[in-house]
Enzyme design. Structure first.
Site, PDB file in Angstrom:
ATOM      1  CB  SER A 177      -0.915   0.009   1.221  1.00 36.79           C
ATOM      2  OG  SER A 177      -0.168   0.134   2.422  1.00 36.79           O
ATOM      3  CB  SER A 205      -1.572  -2.615   4.531  1.00 35.80           C
ATOM      4  OG  SER A 205      -0.906  -3.804   4.877  1.00 35.80           O
ATOM      5  CD  GLU A 323       0.785  -2.633  10.731  1.00 38.35           C
ATOM      6  OE1 GLU A 323       0.896  -1.825  11.654  1.00 38.35           O
ATOM      7  OE2 GLU A 323       0.550  -2.299   9.554  1.00 38.35           O
ATOM      8  CG  HIS A 350       6.193  -6.836   5.200  1.00 40.79           C
ATOM      9  ND1 HIS A 350       5.296  -6.569   6.207  1.00 40.79           N
ATOM     10  CD2 HIS A 350       5.560  -6.469   4.050  1.00 40.79           C
ATOM     11  CE1 HIS A 350       4.181  -6.088   5.705  1.00 40.79           C
ATOM     12  NE2 HIS A 350       4.316  -6.020   4.386  1.00 40.79           N
ATOM     13  CE  LYS A 420      11.063  -1.604  10.109  1.00 40.45           C
ATOM     14  NZ  LYS A 420      11.671  -0.758   9.078  1.00 40.45           N
TER      15      LYS A 420
END
Length: 438
Positions: A177, A205, A323, A350, A420
């Site tokens: 997305s 997403s 996610e 990912h 992160k």
């Protein structure tokens, strides 16, 4: 770039939740909201402040990228001040480090096209495997020169001359997305705006695109999303405004999972009653697995299954919430009935191939997991200790600590990859479990 992360054992022994927890946690701000707010502030018509900005590797990389393009980003306090100033006659060449931040790799190039000169993008080694080609082709169709030697991946260079024609563009955003959001975020500054049409398999997403559209409208940008798979941003001013960043609801997953696996209670402070964050679906998922979720004065309270009961498996299409798949998969591995998670083929692209990684690591600890083309089948099994590898993926580390909270002897390889989006995650996590035992 400095983040305060203490030196930890590697692999790191994940602490057990030996008793039901009863804790209240205040989580850092949302990465998705912080990086969108920073980028919109950088192209606005005046200075803006991003309040409660997340201080993490991804957001500091975004701040550095915008600074490289000529903006001023003051990250010295809890509230970050952004003064726009894209280089109209800046250096002939500049470089931007994307690290492992997909938002930097994808959101910044459409803005870099508005600055004069060439901007070279690169990042950590694994980032060269993450998809970005469709977005780069979209930029080319809008009149931007992009040099990537045909790779459709990092490293690449965006050659800007201070203006972008914009207009209608057709892309395949089925891999991310963020391809759509990237073009929409910069689109108001293009001469003809931008009209992004998606053709291909369903966009994953979608809540993240809804977040982008809502934030653009807050900045006074006109966005038409009335036609399915088409988003039109009118050219115009991006008004300066201050943002208050919500807690990161995706980062809440392991903390709420603590209540689920220990049969305890966790309250996440400041959980919004209304939000575009995909992590809000955790309320529904945990309820389906046998927990209780309710709003209280402080935020969201989740209570694990009642005495003598265990987590229940679920059948979920996580296409819009990929996610969360690692944390949910970990909970499913601890459930007493089977689970089937589908709609998440896109998470293979990912930080790592998350489906393959989850199947490998959960099975290594005794789980019974089959990998599907677009998901996982997880059956009940007795788990044991061992090393859980993270593949430099913060969400894999979340899955690992959830398993470790319920199973003796789990060790997490490179737990600091969580920096992160959540610096000092490991000591924070350990501290909660110590607090719960008092």
């Amino acid at each position: 770039m400095s983040l305060s992360t203490e030196t930890l054992l590697d692999p790191w022994p994940a602490p057990r939740a030996v008793t039901p927890v009863d804790v209240t946690v205040a989580l850092p701000g949302s990465k998705s909201l912080t990086n969108r707010a920073l980028l919109l502030a950088a192209i606005a018509d005046g200075p803006s402040t991003v309040r409660r900005a997340l201080r993490s590797r991804d957001t500091l990389l975004m701040a550095r990228a915008l600074t490289a393009l000529g903006c001023e980003v003051d990250t010295s306090g809890a509230d970050w001040r952004v003064t726009p100033g894209l280089d109209a006659a800046g250096p002939a060449e500049r470089s931007i480090d994307c690290g492992l931040a997909g938002t930097v790799m994808r959101f910044v190039p459409p803005v870099a096209a508005l600055a004069a000169g060439s901007t070279a993008f690169d990042g950590d080694a694994h980032m060269r495997n993450r998809p970005v080609g469709a977005m780069l082709e979209g930029l080319r169709a809008l009149g931007v020169t992009v040099e990537d030697d045909g790779r459709g991946a990092l490293p690449f260079t965006v050659c800007g001359d201070g203006t972008v024609q914009g207009g209608h563009v057709v892309i395949d955003a089925s891999a991310s997305s963020q391809f759509v959001s990237a073009l929409l975020l910069a689109g108001a500054r293009y001469e003809n705006g931008v009209d992004v049409e998606h053709r291909g398999a369903p966009v994953p997403s979608l809540p993240h695109i809804e977040m982008t559209v809502e934030m653009l409208r807050e900045h006074g940008v006109v966005v038409d999303d009335s036609v399915k798979d088409r988003w039109t941003v009118s050219p115009g001013t991006v008004k300066a405004m201050d943002h208050e960043v919500e807690p990161d609801l995706s980062n809440a997953a392991p903390f709420l999972a603590l209540a689920a696996v220990s049969g305890g209670r966790v309250v996440v402070e400041g959980w919004p009653q209304r939000t575009t964050q995909a992590g809000d679906v955790l309320r529904e998922v945990l309820t389906a697995m046998g927990c209780t979720a309710r709003f209280v004065e402080a935020g969201l309270e989740v209570t694990g299954p009642a005495d003598g009961q265990r987590l229940q498996g679920v059948e979920l299409d996580l296409h819009d919430h990929g996610e969360l798949a690692p944390a949910i998969a970990a909970l499913c591995a601890l459930a007493e009935t089977p689970s089937r998670l589908t709609g998440i083929a896109h998470i293979r692209g990912h930080e790592t191939d998350r489906l393959a990684a989850l199947a490998t690591e959960l099975n290594a600890l005794g789980s019974d997991v089959d990998e599907l083309e677009d998901g996982l089948v997880i059956r009940p099994a007795t788990l044991h200790g061992g090393v859980f590898h993270t593949y430099a993926d913060h969400r894999m580390a979340h899955a690992a600590v959830i398993i470790g909270a319920a199973v003796d002897g789990v060790e997490v390889e490179n737990v600091n990859t969580t920096s992160k989006t959540f610096p000092d995650f490991a000591p924070f996590w350990s501290g909660l479990l110590v607090e719960a035992r008092r």
